[in-house]
Design a protein around this motif. Structure first.
Motif, PDB file in Angstrom:
ATOM      1  N   VAL A  17     -29.254 -31.562  -2.243  1.00 50.11           N
ATOM      2  CA  VAL A  17     -30.107 -32.127  -1.198  1.00 50.11           C
ATOM      3  C   VAL A  17     -30.852 -31.000  -0.496  1.00 50.11           C
ATOM      4  O   VAL A  17     -30.253 -29.979  -0.121  1.00 50.11           O
ATOM      5  N   SER A  18     -32.160 -31.180  -0.289  1.00 54.16           N
ATOM      6  CA  SER A  18     -32.978 -30.169   0.382  1.00 54.16           C
ATOM      7  C   SER A  18     -32.820 -30.259   1.896  1.00 54.16           C
ATOM      8  O   SER A  18     -32.209 -31.179   2.430  1.00 54.16           O
ATOM      9  N   ALA A  19     -33.416 -29.309   2.581  1.00 49.47           N
ATOM     10  CA  ALA A  19     -33.537 -29.386   4.040  1.00 49.47           C
ATOM     11  C   ALA A  19     -34.663 -30.363   4.379  1.00 49.47           C
ATOM     12  O   ALA A  19     -35.473 -30.709   3.523  1.00 49.47           O
ATOM     13  N   PRO A  20     -34.731 -30.838   5.623  1.00 48.49           N
ATOM     14  CA  PRO A  20     -35.826 -31.745   6.004  1.00 48.49           C
ATOM     15  C   PRO A  20     -37.176 -31.034   5.921  1.00 48.49           C
ATOM     16  O   PRO A  20     -37.311 -29.899   6.373  1.00 48.49           O
ATOM     17  N   VAL A  21     -38.165 -31.697   5.331  1.00 48.44           N
ATOM     18  CA  VAL A  21     -39.503 -31.114   5.202  1.00 48.44           C
ATOM     19  C   VAL A  21     -40.545 -32.209   5.408  1.00 48.44           C
ATOM     20  O   VAL A  21     -40.222 -33.393   5.514  1.00 48.44           O
ATOM     21  N   GLY A  22     -41.824 -31.777   5.420  1.00 51.73           N
ATOM     22  CA  GLY A  22     -42.943 -32.707   5.441  1.00 51.73           C
ATOM     23  C   GLY A  22     -43.646 -32.686   4.099  1.00 51.73           C
ATOM     24  O   GLY A  22     -43.278 -31.920   3.202  1.00 51.73           O
ATOM     25  N   PRO A  23     -44.689 -33.494   3.923  1.00 47.61           N
ATOM     26  CA  PRO A  23     -45.369 -33.602   2.633  1.00 47.61           C
ATOM     27  C   PRO A  23     -45.902 -32.271   2.107  1.00 47.61           C
ATOM     28  O   PRO A  23     -45.879 -32.024   0.907  1.00 47.61           O
ATOM     29  N   VAL A  24     -46.368 -31.388   3.000  1.00 48.77           N
ATOM     30  CA  VAL A  24     -46.947 -30.113   2.565  1.00 48.77           C
ATOM     31  C   VAL A  24     -45.900 -29.243   1.869  1.00 48.77           C
ATOM     32  O   VAL A  24     -46.225 -28.473   0.960  1.00 48.77           O
ATOM     33  N   ALA A  25     -44.644 -29.363   2.285  1.00 54.59           N
ATOM     34  CA  ALA A  25     -43.580 -28.506   1.757  1.00 54.59           C
ATOM     35  C   ALA A  25     -42.720 -29.224   0.723  1.00 54.59           C
ATOM     36  O   ALA A  25     -41.592 -28.807   0.469  1.00 54.59           O
ATOM     37  N   ALA A  26     -43.232 -30.273   0.113  1.00 58.50           N
ATOM     38  CA  ALA A  26     -42.432 -31.034  -0.845  1.00 58.50           C
ATOM     39  C   ALA A  26     -42.009 -30.175  -2.032  1.00 58.50           C
ATOM     40  O   ALA A  26     -40.880 -30.292  -2.541  1.00 58.50           O
ATOM     41  N   GLY A  27     -42.904 -29.308  -2.513  1.00 58.32           N
ATOM     42  CA  GLY A  27     -42.561 -28.441  -3.638  1.00 58.32           C
ATOM     43  C   GLY A  27     -41.409 -27.524  -3.310  1.00 58.32           C
ATOM     44  O   GLY A  27     -40.490 -27.330  -4.120  1.00 58.32           O
ATOM     45  N   ALA A  28     -41.438 -26.935  -2.101  1.00 66.22           N
ATOM     46  CA  ALA A  28     -40.345 -26.058  -1.680  1.00 66.22           C
ATOM     47  C   ALA A  28     -39.045 -26.844  -1.547  1.00 66.22           C
ATOM     48  O   ALA A  28     -37.954 -26.352  -1.902  1.00 66.22           O
ATOM     49  N   ALA A  29     -39.145 -28.080  -1.053  1.00 69.46           N
ATOM     50  CA  ALA A  29     -37.938 -28.906  -0.909  1.00 69.46           C
ATOM     51  C   ALA A  29     -37.341 -29.231  -2.272  1.00 69.46           C
ATOM     52  O   ALA A  29     -36.113 -29.274  -2.425  1.00 69.46           O
ATOM     53  N   TYR A  30     -38.201 -29.465  -3.253  1.00 69.39           N
ATOM     54  CA  TYR A  30     -37.702 -29.742  -4.611  1.00 69.39           C
ATOM     55  C   TYR A  30     -36.908 -28.540  -5.125  1.00 69.39           C
ATOM     56  O   TYR A  30     -35.831 -28.696  -5.718  1.00 69.39           O
ATOM     57  N   LYS A  31     -37.418 -27.312  -4.889  1.00 68.38           N
ATOM     58  CA  LYS A  31     -36.695 -26.113  -5.322  1.00 68.38           C
ATOM     59  C   LYS A  31     -35.379 -25.972  -4.569  1.00 68.38           C
ATOM     60  O   LYS A  31     -34.358 -25.555  -5.138  1.00 68.38           O
ATOM     61  N   GLN A  32     -35.401 -26.304  -3.273  1.00 69.21           N
ATOM     62  CA  GLN A  32     -34.161 -26.244  -2.497  1.00 69.21           C
ATOM     63  C   GLN A  32     -33.112 -27.192  -3.062  1.00 69.21           C
ATOM     64  O   GLN A  32     -31.930 -26.839  -3.178  1.00 69.21           O
ATOM     65  N   ALA A  33     -33.542 -28.421  -3.400  1.00 66.83           N
ATOM     66  CA  ALA A  33     -32.602 -29.394  -3.969  1.00 66.83           C
ATOM     67  C   ALA A  33     -32.065 -28.901  -5.303  1.00 66.83           C
ATOM     68  O   ALA A  33     -30.877 -29.079  -5.616  1.00 66.83           O
ATOM     69  N   GLU A  34     -32.929 -28.249  -6.108  1.00 65.63           N
ATOM     70  CA  GLU A  34     -32.466 -27.692  -7.392  1.00 65.63           C
ATOM     71  C   GLU A  34     -31.456 -26.580  -7.156  1.00 65.63           C
ATOM     72  O   GLU A  34     -30.453 -26.471  -7.890  1.00 65.63           O
ATOM     73  N   GLN A  35     -31.698 -25.729  -6.151  1.00 65.48           N
ATOM     74  CA  GLN A  35     -30.753 -24.662  -5.841  1.00 65.48           C
ATOM     75  C   GLN A  35     -29.409 -25.239  -5.407  1.00 65.48           C
ATOM     76  O   GLN A  35     -28.341 -24.774  -5.840  1.00 65.48           O
ATOM     77  N   ALA A  36     -29.454 -26.246  -4.533  1.00 66.65           N
ATOM     78  CA  ALA A  36     -28.205 -26.886  -4.096  1.00 66.65           C
ATOM     79  C   ALA A  36     -27.493 -27.541  -5.271  1.00 66.65           C
ATOM     80  O   ALA A  36     -26.258 -27.500  -5.370  1.00 66.65           O
ATOM     81  N   LEU A  37     -28.265 -28.144  -6.187  1.00 65.79           N
ATOM     82  CA  LEU A  37     -27.685 -28.757  -7.382  1.00 65.79           C
ATOM     83  C   LEU A  37     -26.981 -27.708  -8.231  1.00 65.79           C
ATOM     84  O   LEU A  37     -25.864 -27.923  -8.732  1.00 65.79           O
TER      85      LEU A  37
END
Length: 530
Positions: free
Chosen positions: A396-416
């Motif tokens: 699960v990523s940290a909370p983000v907005g639409p502009v940072a969706a790509g970064a959130a996807y990487k965060q979720a992959e890192q947590a995974l």
């Protein structure tokens, strides 16, 4: 209403007279049957009005009549019609007394009333009752269809509850209550969650009857959907068993709700395709285009902080044996997330991505909470050695907005990735910063790198020509402070300086380089004994 003994007695053309059992005339009559056998019980099904002339009976023998009547009552015969003026001018007292003793209604049939007339009257009444039931069923079907089209499932439930004079409830794919009619039935419906769960484990269509305590109702549960796994369930609670007309209404409701469910599946597939397009645009850095495609469907989700959730199933469970009854832990997670969001009125974007599941859900909302609860359930199953879903991992990523969706996807992959490495089921990105990097060094690839980096130093120490590894560890732990590190080792600082020069010579690297010091320190930590 089906015919009763009372309705036959009041039939003006039959002229029947009650001789015994006056208080039992409201019993329904399923059929009228003629039998002169001394023992007709083997040919009875229950609910019959038996018609006799006592041709082969000793109707004046009290003991014989007691045995005869007792067997009829035990077989479920609801009444006995005796034709007078054929073998007996009047009904013998022995038979009247036996009928009174057993509470069996005894009807006197005058000579001018043929048994055929009674059979026709019963048959006509049964046919009329069935016609009324079918007519009422069609009327109920029309009303239910109208309510389903105008008001949706909630209107249909209300109409069905009125038809059966009881209550109704609709459950979603997870077994949670979606709607009830009337509203007071919500608490009763919630107590049936376990029964609905058991029903969902059976292939559709399936049904079961739940008999409540003496002061509660009788509930029928019916699965909804045409697939192998039910998509929903219907509960119908009534004070007694359903009649023919009520049964028609329930079957109509099941058909209509199944159609609604299947239509919802088609709409859901279309929504999922739109969601996939929105996700691709967000990850491509096109939030404005994503918002335009999302429209009212997902627009609210993009207006507030959201989290990206990535779930994956390990290769050990990819197959029919994976994750529960259907071998689909990702499907079960999808149901849990979508059901939670639906109950909370939240927008949630769920996109299957190969052997992964990607979810965009509002931060702090029910969908994210459902992910956490599902992960906890799988963790508990693993701890209990149940094995179910043990390869499922969720990041699960940290909370983000639409502009940072790509970064959130990487965060979720890192947590995974961290969840997979640590043998965890559910990891949030914030937990990584709050923890330590040291557990990540347990990876075999990291250990192999550390062993290769330090091998020459260990080989040098093995010859007994010095303790370079321990000296390097002490020097690095003291941040290169010669006096403090030498004191820890119990040697002179010049001796330590010599050893560090030998480390540089053997490794071919300069300890003045901070990257080299970092790699050596991590290598020492990765190879340190447990």
């Amino acid at each position: 209403m089906p015919p009763t003994l009372a309705s036959l007695v009041h039939h003006s053309a039959l002229k029947l007279t009650v001789r015994a059992g006056e208080d039992r005339l409201d019993v329904p009559v399923r059929w009228a049957h003629v039998s002169e056998l001394a023992d007709p019980v083997p040919y009875m099904e229950g609910g019959e009005l038996l018609l006799i002339t006592a041709l082969k009976l000793d109707a004046e023998d009290p003991e014989a009549m007691r045995r005869y009547v007792k067997r009829l009552v035990g077989a479920g015969v609801v009444g006995l019609g005796f034709a007078v003026g054929v073998n007996y001018e009047d009904i013998p007292e022995a038979l009247v007394d036996a009928a009174e003793a057993e509470g069996l209604p005894l009807l006197e049939v005058p000579r001018r009333t043929p048994f055929l007339a009674i059979s026709k009257a019963v048959s006509a009444a049964i046919a009329a009752d069935q016609y009324r039931a079918v007519t009422a069923g069609f009327a109920a079907q029309r009303e239910l269809t109208k309510q389903a089209l105008v008001e949706g499932p909630e209107g249909l439930l209300a109409a069905l509850a009125a038809q059966v004079d009881g209550w109704t409830a609709l459950y979603d794919a997870s077994g949670a209550v979606v709607a009830t009619a009337p509203e007071w039935a919500g608490r009763r419906a919630a107590r049936l969650t376990a029964d609905v769960e058991r029903l969902r484990e059976r292939p559709a269509p399936a049904s079961s009857v739940v008999a409540g305590p003496a002061d509660e109702d009788r509930v029928e549960l019916h699965s909804l959907g045409t697939g192998r796994r039910p998509r929903a369930a219907l509960a119908v609670g009534t004070a007694s068993a359903l009649g023919t007309a009520e049964r028609y209404a329930v079957h109509s409701a099941i058909a209509l709700l199944t159609l609604t469910t299947e239509r919802s599946r088609s709409l859901h597939a279309a929504e999922q395709r739109i969601g996939a397009a929105v996700l691709r645009m967000l990850l491509a850095g096109e939030p404005d285009h994503a918002r335009g495609v999302a429209g009212d469907l997902y627009g609210a989700l993009l207006d507030a902080p959201f989290r990206v959730v990535i779930a994956e199933v390990g290769s050990a469970l990819r197959g029919p044996e994976a994750g529960g009854a259907d071998g689909d832990p990702l499907g079960a997670l999808t149901e849990a997330v979508e059901s939670a969001a639906a109950r909370a009125g939240e927008a949630v974007l769920v996109v299957p991505e190969g052997e992964r599941l990607v979810v965009l859900a509002a931060d702090g909302g029910a969908a994210v909470e459902a992910c956490g609860e599902y992960g906890a359930t799988v963790e508990a199953a693993r701890a209990g050695d149940q094995g179910e879903g043990e390869e499922l991992v969720v990041g699960v990523s940290a909370p983000v907005g639409p502009v940072a969706a790509g970064a959130a996807y990487k965060q979720a992959e890192q947590a995974l990735s961290v969840a997979r490495r640590r043998g965890r089921v559910y990891v949030e990105h914030e937990q990584l910063a709050a923890g330590s990097v040291l557990p990540l060094l347990a990876d075999d690839a990291v250990k192999a790198f550390a062993d290769g980096l330090l091998r020459a130093l260990h080989e040098h120490d093995a010859t007994g020509r010095g303790d370079l590894v321990a000296s390097l560890r002490a020097w690095l732990s003291r941040h290169g402070q010669w006096d403090a590190a030498a004191a820890d080792l119990g040697v002179h600082r010049h001796t330590l300086r010599y050893r560090m020069r030998r480390v540089e010579e053997i490794l071919g690297r300069s300890l003045d380089d901070p990257d080299v010091r970092m790699e050596l320190w991590l290598a020492l930590k990765a190879t340190a004994p447990e």
